[in-house]
Design a protein around this motif. Structure first.
Motif, PDB file in Angstrom:
ATOM      1  N   LEU A 341      16.510   5.185   8.063  1.00  0.00           N
ATOM      2  CA  LEU A 341      15.172   4.656   8.337  1.00  0.00           C
ATOM      3  C   LEU A 341      14.181   5.110   7.268  1.00  0.00           C
ATOM      4  O   LEU A 341      13.305   4.345   6.846  1.00  0.00           O
ATOM      5  CB  LEU A 341      14.695   5.118   9.718  1.00  0.00           C
ATOM      6  CG  LEU A 341      15.359   4.448  10.928  1.00  0.00           C
ATOM      7  CD1 LEU A 341      14.890   5.115  12.216  1.00  0.00           C
ATOM      8  CD2 LEU A 341      15.039   2.952  10.962  1.00  0.00           C
ATOM      9  N   GLY A 342      14.315   6.349   6.834  1.00  0.00           N
ATOM     10  CA  GLY A 342      13.419   6.867   5.801  1.00  0.00           C
ATOM     11  C   GLY A 342      13.554   6.101   4.491  1.00  0.00           C
ATOM     12  O   GLY A 342      12.545   5.758   3.849  1.00  0.00           O
ATOM     13  N   ILE A 348      10.172  -0.286   1.768  1.00  0.00           N
ATOM     14  CA  ILE A 348       9.222  -1.296   2.255  1.00  0.00           C
ATOM     15  C   ILE A 348       7.798  -0.922   1.844  1.00  0.00           C
ATOM     16  O   ILE A 348       7.007  -1.777   1.416  1.00  0.00           O
ATOM     17  CB  ILE A 348       9.326  -1.422   3.787  1.00  0.00           C
ATOM     18  CG1 ILE A 348      10.673  -2.050   4.171  1.00  0.00           C
ATOM     19  CG2 ILE A 348       8.187  -2.260   4.354  1.00  0.00           C
ATOM     20  CD1 ILE A 348      11.001  -1.967   5.652  1.00  0.00           C
ATOM     21  N   GLY A 349       7.453   0.367   1.953  1.00  0.00           N
ATOM     22  CA  GLY A 349       6.118   0.811   1.568  1.00  0.00           C
ATOM     23  C   GLY A 349       5.824   0.575   0.098  1.00  0.00           C
ATOM     24  O   GLY A 349       4.682   0.269  -0.273  1.00  0.00           O
ATOM     25  N   SER A 350       6.841   0.688  -0.750  1.00  0.00           N
ATOM     26  CA  SER A 350       6.659   0.420  -2.183  1.00  0.00           C
ATOM     27  C   SER A 350       6.507  -1.074  -2.443  1.00  0.00           C
ATOM     28  O   SER A 350       5.632  -1.495  -3.214  1.00  0.00           O
ATOM     29  CB  SER A 350       7.848   0.981  -2.978  1.00  0.00           C
ATOM     30  OG  SER A 350       7.927   2.381  -2.844  1.00  0.00           O
ATOM     31  N   VAL A 351       7.344  -1.883  -1.803  1.00  0.00           N
ATOM     32  CA  VAL A 351       7.267  -3.339  -1.990  1.00  0.00           C
ATOM     33  C   VAL A 351       5.919  -3.876  -1.513  1.00  0.00           C
ATOM     34  O   VAL A 351       5.400  -4.861  -2.052  1.00  0.00           O
ATOM     35  CB  VAL A 351       8.434  -4.032  -1.248  1.00  0.00           C
ATOM     36  CG1 VAL A 351       8.268  -5.545  -1.261  1.00  0.00           C
ATOM     37  CG2 VAL A 351       9.770  -3.649  -1.874  1.00  0.00           C
ATOM     38  N   LEU A 367      -2.184   1.283   4.062  1.00  0.00           N
ATOM     39  CA  LEU A 367      -1.000   1.091   4.900  1.00  0.00           C
ATOM     40  C   LEU A 367       0.302   1.370   4.139  1.00  0.00           C
ATOM     41  O   LEU A 367       1.197   2.046   4.679  1.00  0.00           O
ATOM     42  CB  LEU A 367      -0.999  -0.322   5.492  1.00  0.00           C
ATOM     43  CG  LEU A 367       0.129  -0.633   6.483  1.00  0.00           C
ATOM     44  CD1 LEU A 367       0.109   0.358   7.647  1.00  0.00           C
ATOM     45  CD2 LEU A 367       0.016  -2.065   7.002  1.00  0.00           C
ATOM     46  N   PRO A 368       0.463   0.868   2.901  1.00  0.00           N
ATOM     47  CA  PRO A 368       1.688   1.203   2.159  1.00  0.00           C
ATOM     48  C   PRO A 368       1.905   2.706   2.014  1.00  0.00           C
ATOM     49  O   PRO A 368       3.039   3.186   2.091  1.00  0.00           O
ATOM     50  CB  PRO A 368       1.468   0.540   0.800  1.00  0.00           C
ATOM     51  CG  PRO A 368       0.557  -0.606   1.081  1.00  0.00           C
ATOM     52  CD  PRO A 368      -0.364  -0.111   2.155  1.00  0.00           C
ATOM     53  N   GLN A 369       0.816   3.455   1.819  1.00  0.00           N
ATOM     54  CA  GLN A 369       0.965   4.907   1.689  1.00  0.00           C
ATOM     55  C   GLN A 369       1.408   5.550   2.994  1.00  0.00           C
ATOM     56  O   GLN A 369       2.218   6.483   3.001  1.00  0.00           O
ATOM     57  CB  GLN A 369      -0.354   5.530   1.242  1.00  0.00           C
ATOM     58  CG  GLN A 369      -0.617   5.407  -0.243  1.00  0.00           C
ATOM     59  CD  GLN A 369      -1.752   6.324  -0.652  1.00  0.00           C
ATOM     60  OE1 GLN A 369      -1.544   7.444  -1.087  1.00  0.00           O
ATOM     61  NE2 GLN A 369      -2.972   5.841  -0.499  1.00  0.00           N
ATOM     62  N   TRP A 489      10.423  -3.040  -7.944  1.00  0.00           N
ATOM     63  CA  TRP A 489      11.733  -2.486  -8.302  1.00  0.00           C
ATOM     64  C   TRP A 489      11.950  -1.112  -7.689  1.00  0.00           C
ATOM     65  O   TRP A 489      13.062  -0.775  -7.292  1.00  0.00           O
ATOM     66  CB  TRP A 489      11.877  -2.430  -9.825  1.00  0.00           C
ATOM     67  CG  TRP A 489      11.878  -3.791 -10.459  1.00  0.00           C
ATOM     68  CD1 TRP A 489      11.985  -4.995  -9.818  1.00  0.00           C
ATOM     69  CD2 TRP A 489      11.755  -4.099 -11.849  1.00  0.00           C
ATOM     70  NE1 TRP A 489      11.937  -6.023 -10.728  1.00  0.00           N
ATOM     71  CE2 TRP A 489      11.798  -5.516 -11.976  1.00  0.00           C
ATOM     72  CE3 TRP A 489      11.594  -3.339 -12.998  1.00  0.00           C
ATOM     73  CZ2 TRP A 489      11.704  -6.156 -13.203  1.00  0.00           C
ATOM     74  CZ3 TRP A 489      11.513  -3.978 -14.228  1.00  0.00           C
ATOM     75  CH2 TRP A 489      11.563  -5.375 -14.328  1.00  0.00           C
ATOM     76  N   LEU A 490      10.884  -0.332  -7.592  1.00  0.00           N
ATOM     77  CA  LEU A 490      10.993   0.982  -6.964  1.00  0.00           C
ATOM     78  C   LEU A 490      11.382   0.821  -5.494  1.00  0.00           C
ATOM     79  O   LEU A 490      12.233   1.556  -4.972  1.00  0.00           O
ATOM     80  CB  LEU A 490       9.657   1.718  -7.082  1.00  0.00           C
ATOM     81  CG  LEU A 490       9.637   3.221  -6.787  1.00  0.00           C
ATOM     82  CD1 LEU A 490      10.551   3.973  -7.739  1.00  0.00           C
ATOM     83  CD2 LEU A 490       8.216   3.757  -6.894  1.00  0.00           C
ATOM     84  N   GLY A 491      10.757  -0.152  -4.835  1.00  0.00           N
ATOM     85  CA  GLY A 491      11.106  -0.408  -3.442  1.00  0.00           C
ATOM     86  C   GLY A 491      12.544  -0.876  -3.273  1.00  0.00           C
ATOM     87  O   GLY A 491      13.250  -0.445  -2.356  1.00  0.00           O
TER      88      GLY A 491
END
Length: 508
Positions: A341-342, A348-351, A367-369, A489-491
């Motif tokens: 989940l992490g 998802i937070g990066s995307v 919210l992404p943070q 890409w990070l996400g």
């Protein structure tokens, strides 16, 4: 497999452990505390732009060499003495950094600071698995994970605040009093084992030298490569060759020496090997996002360090609130579920930040943070438990060193990739946008006329100034699009890494 401790340690030992955690916090914090104050330090020691970057590079190279040596140090001197040596050296080097008057002095002292402080990180991790019972490990690792994630996140913010309200010297002076207290606390309260002086005779000096050469040159190449166009620079190429050769020789020595400097046979334990691989991936986000967000707000939005800190504070709050809950759940839920989940939440937070504009600010990152902060702490806490919890008490020292090294190497690789991708994608988007800037388009003609009118009577060539303004706007758009690509890409890295969780055995 280890025989876990069944009883809680005495309050004396617990307070000593808290002192060690503060020492770990200082060592990790100082990696990034200078990041937002480089201009002020550069002016203070009369350094060039190329020279000033070395105050971070020197610290990282020295630290990454020391971290895997911590297990050997703890065996030779005892845990308490090894930690105190590290803490005293770190504190004295911090005082020296504050008093430095030239860039050469500062670089040398930063290297000493990183080398001496590096041992505090894995020793603290190893102590946690040595003194606490298994059923309390969730809460303990929540504290360790919180320190490991929050310290680099708040480093640039805290550093900027200190520099703006006092001076850059206080970036290092703030370590002195806590360093003294940590040293006294650990020496008086954390006497948990005895020294093994015979281990000095078994010290593999050749392996030590090869490891230092391998890790030192690797960190140098990863730090300096993006700015020096990688292998087109002869120095980077030379260090890369040295790194490759020393790497081969180090691994050969590690598997053939009777008493290797690092026990690489620990990787035969599947959970340890997989957990260390996962923490490498986690390190990319942990250090990469701390670098990426200030870079975006500094170059695109032109925020100062305090404004950047206000935005990034959201991640710290998310981690701080979530860590105790994750620690509690890690005692009740399969650790593999939490890690999975992490990874997904971090991805998802990066995307979610892959659609930025030149006007994106606090609320576009809020919210992404939150999602990323929760995700990273959900990865870090159970990952340490699942990797190091499978080792015997004699193996935990070496294992925690390798765990910390891989987290830092993940960060170094991540920063190098982010810088390289950013340069490439910025040029790519520039080339894609430029053809649309032609005088056959009405909007271009209108904007050129508007800028030209603004510069008439102000500069000698209003048309050239107008063209320059249009080019600047295109460059800004290319920059933002490059950041969008990086966040995407990070996400995807974390979403793609999710199946690795299935390689883990269920912890016993």
């Amino acid at each position: 497999m280890n025989t876990p401790v069944q009883e809680m340690p005495s309050w004396r030992v617990r307070i000593g452990f808290v002192a060690a955690v503060f020492g770990m916090f200082m060592a990790i914090l100082d990696i990034q505390i200078v990041a937002s104050s480089l201009n002020e330090i550069q002016a203070g020691v009369s350094a060039s732009q190329d020279e000033i970057s070395w105050i971070q590079t020197a610290y990282l190279i020295a630290e990454i060499i020391m971290i895997p040596l911590s297990g050997v140090m703890a065996r030779i001197f005892s845990t308490r003495t090894a930690f105190v040596i590290s803490s005293v050296g770190f504190t004295l080097a911090s005082l020296g950094c504050a008093m430095a008057s030239t860039i050469n002095e500062l670089i040398v002292l930063r290297a000493i600071q990183g080398f001496m402080g590096g041992a505090m990180i894995p020793i603290t991790q190893a102590v946690s698995f040595t003194i606490f019972p298994r059923h309390k490990m969730g809460s303990v690792q929540a504290v360790i994970g919180l320190v490991a994630t929050i310290a680099p996140s708040i480093g640039p913010t805290l550093g900027g605040y200190i520099t703006q309200h006092m001076s850059w010297h206080w970036l290092f002076l703030v370590n002195v009093i806590p360093g003294i207290l940590v040293t006294i606390g650990v020496w008086c309260l954390l006497d948990i084992d005895t020294a093994d002086r015979k281990a000095i005779k078994r010290l593999d000096v050749i392996g030590l030298a090869l490891m230092a050469l391998f890790l030192g040159t690797l960190e140098f190449v990863l730090e300096e490569g993006p700015d020096d166009d990688w292998f087109s620079n002869r120095l980077i190429l030379g260090f890369s060759v040295v790194c490759a050769v020393s790497c081969v020789l180090f691994f050969w020595r590690a598997f053939t020496a009777r008493y290797p400097i690092i026990n690489l046979r620990l990787f035969r334990e599947r959970n340890f090997a997989t957990g260390v691989g996962l923490v490498f991936v986690i390190g990319i986000a942990l250090y990469g996002l701390v670098y990426l967000m200030p870079l975006y707000f500094g170059t695109v939005r032109h925020f100062n360090s305090l404004q950047i800190g206000e935005v990034m504070f959201v991640t710290g709050i998310a981690m701080f609130v979530t860590a105790p809950l994750v620690g509690k759940f890690s005692d009740l839920v399969d650790l593999r579920i939490l890690i999975g989940l992490g990874l997904l939440l971090t991805g998802i937070g990066s995307v979610m930040n892959a659609n930025l504009t030149e006007d994106s600010g606090y609320w576009e990152f809020f919210l992404p943070q939150l999602v990323r902060g929760v995700g990273m702490i959900m990865c870090m806490v159970p990952c340490a438990r699942i990797a190091l919890g499978s080792l015997s008490p004699q193996q935990v020292g070496d294992g925690s060193g390798m765990f910390s090294v891989m987290r830092n190497l993940g960060g170094a690789v991540g920063l190098a990739l982010l810088d390289t991708v950013r340069d490439h994608q910025r040029d790519y988007h520039w080339m894609q946008l430029i053809p649309s800037i032609n005088q056959g388009r009405e909007v271009v003609v209108t904007e050129l006329a508007r800028y030209q009118q603004q510069f008439t009577g102000v500069v000698s060539d209003p048309q050239a100034a107008a063209i320059k303004m249009i080019a600047s706007r295109v460059a800004g758009q290319a920059e933002v699009l490059a950041f969008n690509d990086i966040f995407l890409w990070l996400g995807l890295i974390y979403i793609v890494a999710f199946p690795i969780v299935f390689l883990l055995r269920k912890p016993t």
